[in-house]
Design an enzyme around this catalytic site. Structure first.
Site, PDB file in Angstrom:
ATOM      1  N   PHE A 107      61.527 124.691 -90.785  1.00 57.85           N
ATOM      2  CA  PHE A 107      61.771 123.552 -89.881  1.00 57.85           C
ATOM      3  C   PHE A 107      60.675 122.507 -89.953  1.00 57.85           C
ATOM      4  O   PHE A 107      60.884 121.346 -89.588  1.00 57.85           O
ATOM      5  CB  PHE A 107      61.945 124.028 -88.433  1.00 57.85           C
ATOM      6  N   LYS A 108      59.485 122.895 -90.426  1.00 55.91           N
ATOM      7  CA  LYS A 108      58.393 121.931 -90.462  1.00 55.91           C
ATOM      8  C   LYS A 108      58.680 120.752 -91.386  1.00 55.91           C
ATOM      9  O   LYS A 108      58.042 119.716 -91.286  1.00 55.91           O
ATOM     10  CB  LYS A 108      57.087 122.627 -90.835  1.00 55.91           C
ATOM     11  N   ASP A 109      59.681 120.887 -92.259  1.00 53.47           N
ATOM     12  CA  ASP A 109      60.096 119.764 -93.107  1.00 53.47           C
ATOM     13  C   ASP A 109      60.536 118.557 -92.275  1.00 53.47           C
ATOM     14  O   ASP A 109      60.308 117.421 -92.686  1.00 53.47           O
ATOM     15  CB  ASP A 109      61.266 120.186 -94.017  1.00 53.47           C
ATOM     16  N   ALA A 112      57.283 116.881 -90.830  1.00 52.55           N
ATOM     17  CA  ALA A 112      56.421 116.386 -91.902  1.00 52.55           C
ATOM     18  C   ALA A 112      57.060 115.192 -92.598  1.00 52.55           C
ATOM     19  O   ALA A 112      56.398 114.194 -92.891  1.00 52.55           O
ATOM     20  CB  ALA A 112      56.131 117.504 -92.905  1.00 52.55           C
TER      21      ALA A 112
END
Ligand SMILES: *Cc1c(COP(=O)(O)O)cnc(C)c1O
Length: 437
Positions: A107-109, A112
């Site tokens: 999910f950090k995509d 970021a």
């Protein structure tokens, strides 16, 4: 919309474009929105045909309309999200919101990529550059590397501990090339972090180079994580009897805090479940009113091994330090490693659905909630934070099966590593930066 530091409510006030280049506020606090947006009408007008980008636009316009034109905001959202979440009903009333279809399969995509595209947008036409300096223990750095790859006027320097990241993680950090530079540090992750910290407090270096951070406390990573709560609501809203329940596998509580902003600005949410592994300082706080940070312990869901969650300060700012207010919206749930493994096994056997260990923590917390609310027709959305294929050993141990590596990652294994080996001290980093930028 303007932003202030949690430690200086009286100001100064910053724009989004300013706050994202600062990361942490100079007083050590975290940037938070000033005042509220009222997006309730806009949220209620969404429906199951709404695309993820359309849902994201509602919130992005609310946040950015004082700084960018509607066309610029649209272009930003369009560029930031070539990937989208998926929503899957795995068992009755229990939905998994898959957030792992981006380039690093976690999910950090989302955060970021929005941050990187925002920075590129704000640098455009300004004759300014940025150098993102970041340390990683493995996983988070890859979302940052992918997100900033190819962005104009921005270089990324990533420090990682030699021999202490998995081969796949190392490929994720070192095979992009271009404006993404990997430094393989002869030392530990703590050494890498210290070098980055030292660089940011080295006044001579800071005066010469436009160094900035992109870590998970950055406002530009936090806020876009609210977009998928809105999209999930839009998907389900026509079938809702009650308000939705979101269950969030949590470590630093950025993901959960983003959901709270969506709620605060008008998204109809009944409850947020804060699901943690053995690192349960927030569930403990919700039970007792006492917040006691402590050193983290290692678990299978290691991206959630956090003993002092950085976003707790933001949560306290939202709820004005009130325990009563906090626990009226958030429910804590701690899940052990044993339970995590069992959940991965039974969900694979019974539903044919493979969970990553982090998502499994959330899944069991959601099952427990549904058991306690059986007659109420509730719907719970569990945020699936990573692709199971990233955690081959744990998945094998739990289910006896080897998960398929997502194709985006499998392709990386064939690529050539490009990294510069350096010693673990600031002098080495300083020399590298001065020679290259
Ligand atoms: C970062 C991460 C988490 C924890 O998210 P927070 O926003 O820090 O609470 C959970 N699962 C995975 C896979 C992660 O990478």
């Amino acid at each position: 919309m303007k932003f202030f530091s949690t430690r200086s409510p009286e100001g100064p006030l910053l724009t989004f474009g300013e706050a994202i280049f600062q990361g942490l506020a100079p007083d050590g606090g975290l940037y938070v929105p000033q005042g509220d947006l009222d997006l309730k009408e806009a949220f209620l007008s969404l429906h199951h045909g709404t695309s993820f980008k359309e849902a994201a636009m509602v919130m992005a316009k609310g946040i950015l309309s004082e700084e960018l034109s509607p066309e610029q905001i649209e272009a930003l959202v369009d560029k930031a999200f070539p990937f989208a979440p998926k929503l899957v009903e795995v068992e009755k009333g229990l939905f998994v919101l898959e957030l792992f279809h981006g380039p690093s399969c976690a999910f950090k995509d989302f955060g970021a990529s929005f941050l990187a595209t925002s920075m590129e947008t704000f640098l455009q036409g300004k004759d300014k550059k940025a150098i993102i300096l970041t340390a990683t223990s493995g996983d988070t750095g890859s979302a940052v590397a992918q997100a900033f790859y190819g962005k104009k006027n921005i270089d990324v320097v990533i420090l990682y501990p030699s021999g202490r990241v998995s081969p796949l993680q190392e490929k994720q950090l070192t095979t992009l090339g271009g404006n993404v530079h990997a430094l393989e540090v002869q030392g530990s992750f703590d050494d890498c972090q210290k070098m980055v910290k030292d660089a940011f407090t080295d006044q001579e270096l800071m005066a010469k180079l436009p160094l900035t951070s992109a870590n998970s406390i950055n406002l530009g990573r936090l806020l876009p994580q609210s977009f998928y709560y809105i999209w999930a609501f839009a998907q389900l809203k026509e079938n809702l009897v009650d308000d939705l329940v979101f269950c969030v596998p949590s470590g630093n509580f950025g993901n959960l805090t983003a959901g709270i902003y969506a709620w605060k600005w008008g998204l109809p949410v009944d409850t947020f479940i804060a699901a943690t592994n053995a690192n349960d300082v927030v569930p403990e706080y919700l039970l007792s009113g006492e917040y006691t940070p402590r050193p983290s312990v290692g678990t299978y869901s290691n991206a959630m091994d956090v003993g002092s969650p950085s976003n707790f300060e933001r949560m306290m700012s939202i709820f004005k330090e009130s325990w009563d207010m906090t626990k009226s919206l958030i429910l804590g749930q701690k899940i052990t490693d044993q339970e995590t493994i069992e959940t991965m096994k039974t969900v694979k056997e019974n539903q044919g659905y493979l969970l990553c260990p982090h998502t499994a923590v959330g899944y069991l917390a959601a099952q427990r909630y549904l058991e306690q609310h059986q007659e109420e027709n509730e719907k719970v959305v569990v945020l699936a934070t990573a692709h199971p294929g990233k955690f081959v050993e744990v998945v094998q141990q739990a289910t006896g099966e080897s998960p398929q590596l997502p194709p985006a990652l499998a392709n990386l294994l064939k690529k050539e590593k490009q990294a510069k080996l350096i010693d673990n001290n600031l002098q080495e980093l300083r020399e590298y930066l001065q020679a290259n930028f």
